[in-house]
Design a protein around this motif. Structure first.
Motif, PDB file in Angstrom:
ATOM      1  N   CYS A   1       6.197   9.250   5.731  1.00 27.91           N
ATOM      2  CA  CYS A   1       5.426   8.603   4.670  1.00 27.91           C
ATOM      3  C   CYS A   1       5.257   7.114   4.986  1.00 27.91           C
ATOM      4  O   CYS A   1       6.196   6.452   5.429  1.00 27.91           O
ATOM      5  CB  CYS A   1       6.127   8.763   3.321  1.00 27.91           C
ATOM      6  N   GLY A   2       4.059   6.601   4.772  1.00 26.24           N
ATOM      7  CA  GLY A   2       3.787   5.185   4.993  1.00 26.24           C
ATOM      8  C   GLY A   2       3.388   4.836   6.413  1.00 26.24           C
ATOM      9  O   GLY A   2       3.064   3.682   6.697  1.00 26.24           O
ATOM     10  N   GLU A   3       3.383   5.814   7.305  1.00 21.38           N
ATOM     11  CA  GLU A   3       3.005   5.542   8.700  1.00 21.38           C
ATOM     12  C   GLU A   3       1.493   5.528   8.877  1.00 21.38           C
ATOM     13  O   GLU A   3       0.750   6.150   8.119  1.00 21.38           O
ATOM     14  CB  GLU A   3       3.582   6.623   9.632  1.00 21.38           C
ATOM     15  N   VAL A   4       1.050   4.822   9.916  1.00 22.07           N
ATOM     16  CA  VAL A   4      -0.309   5.001  10.437  1.00 22.07           C
ATOM     17  C   VAL A   4      -0.136   5.668  11.792  1.00 22.07           C
ATOM     18  O   VAL A   4       0.401   5.076  12.723  1.00 22.07           O
ATOM     19  CB  VAL A   4      -1.061   3.667  10.576  1.00 22.07           C
ATOM     20  N   TYR A   5      -0.565   6.911  11.874  1.00 23.58           N
ATOM     21  CA  TYR A   5      -0.318   7.749  13.051  1.00 23.58           C
ATOM     22  C   TYR A   5      -1.634   7.947  13.789  1.00 23.58           C
ATOM     23  O   TYR A   5      -2.607   8.460  13.228  1.00 23.58           O
ATOM     24  CB  TYR A   5       0.261   9.089  12.612  1.00 23.58           C
TER      25      TYR A   5
END
Length: 316
Positions: A31-35
């Motif tokens: 959660c909260g990542e930019v992948y």
């Protein structure tokens, strides 16, 4: 099921007739990542994103979105409200105004007044189209249309954003504007999965990347860990004197693995295995023997170089 994961797939596979587009993929995105999803055309990126967006049904495997199981025998209405999906070919309705277009999608998501009106103003401000709200979509530039598509994608305040080649075909200024909007969404805590061929954009935006080849997820790691493991340190050295004298001195340094002439032909790109202290010692030694240096700075191989290197490893 771990609630800290925005995306968790297990053995995810999609087969079209005899072709396997996505092959046994285990993908975890916190959660909260930019992948960032990287790979050549035909690697399976779009099919993977379509399955996550519930637009394509898996042949086998499981998908969990924020801890909720995406079930094949269900419409998954609650889960879909958490998703924002921007495909690379989503049509716009040219004969509508910007405002009416967004209002139409807000109604589809059951946004009620006065919240609906407030939300339209919010997203138009975010994508910098507030002054275009009464303009026909047909009059917008390509970059504006793409920002409008993003506004439509986030109108219902999703917690997971799936973006498939969102900057494809945009000029550098439009790409920069789009990138800045993504940064705002990231800072707001949204989880974002984005595929792109513009690796410099991904390197600037992403916390983690996954690399796909022939349907397989061959690499998935944080950018920091990927750079540490696969990016060689480099030193760019430019001399005002003859390069032969510089090359002769570089041969005396045990931490210098190799070097090559840059495209301009006046600098050397040195592959270096030492510590920062070792590079400082190299600089001191070059100055001590009288090499007239115009430039000496340490850098690392970029994401594009890492991607190409991994591609060669997979092919061999």
């Amino acid at each position: 099921m771990t609630p800290e994961l925005a995306i968790d797939t297990r053995g995810l596979t999609k087969q079209f007739d005899r072709q396997i587009a996505v092959n046994d993929v285990d993908l975890q995105v916190a959660c909260g990542e930019v992948y960032g999803l990287i790979g050549p055309n035909g690697a399976g990126k779009t099919t993977l994103i379509r399955m996550l967006a519930t637009a394509e049904e898996p042949t086998k495997g499981e998908i969990y979105i924020n801890g909720e199981h995406l079930r094949r025998d269900s419409d998954n209405p609650t889960l879909k409200r958490h998703l924002g999906y921007l495909p690379d070919d989503f049509p716009l309705y040219d004969d509508l105004t910007v405002w009416d277009y967004l209002d139409y999608f807000a109604r589809l998501y059951y946004l009620r007044q006065p919240r609906r009106r407030q939300r339209l103003y919010e997203v138009l401000e975010l994508v910098q189209l507030g002054n275009k709200r009464n303009s026909l979509i047909s009059t917008l530039s390509r970059g504006m249309k793409q920002r409008l598509s993003l506004a439509r994608t986030i109108i219902h305040e999703p917690i997971l954003l799936l973006l498939d080649e969102p900057v494809s075909g945009l000029d550098p200024i439009a790409r920069m504007q789009f990138r800045e909007i993504i940064k705002v969404l990231r800072e707001a805590g949204m989880t974002i999965l984005i595929s792109s061929h513009v690796l410099s954009d991904l390197a600037e935006l992403c916390t983690s990347v996954g690399i796909m080849e022939l349907g397989y997820l061959v690499e998935s790691a944080s950018l920091k860990e990927l750079y540490k493991r696969l990016s060689r340190q480099q030193i760019i050295i430019r001399s005002l004197g003859k390069l032969e004298a510089l090359e002769s001195e570089l041969k005396n340094c045990s931490h210098v693995e190799s070097w090559e002439l840059d495209k301009q032909g006046d600098s050397l790109r040195v592959h270096f295995s030492g510590t920062p202290e070792d590079s400082a010692e190299l600089l001191r030694s070059l100055v001590a023997v009288g090499i007239p240096l115009a430039e000496f700075h340490c850098t690392q191989e970029d994401l594009e170089t890492i991607f190409l290197k991994l591609g060669h490893q997979q092919a061999s």
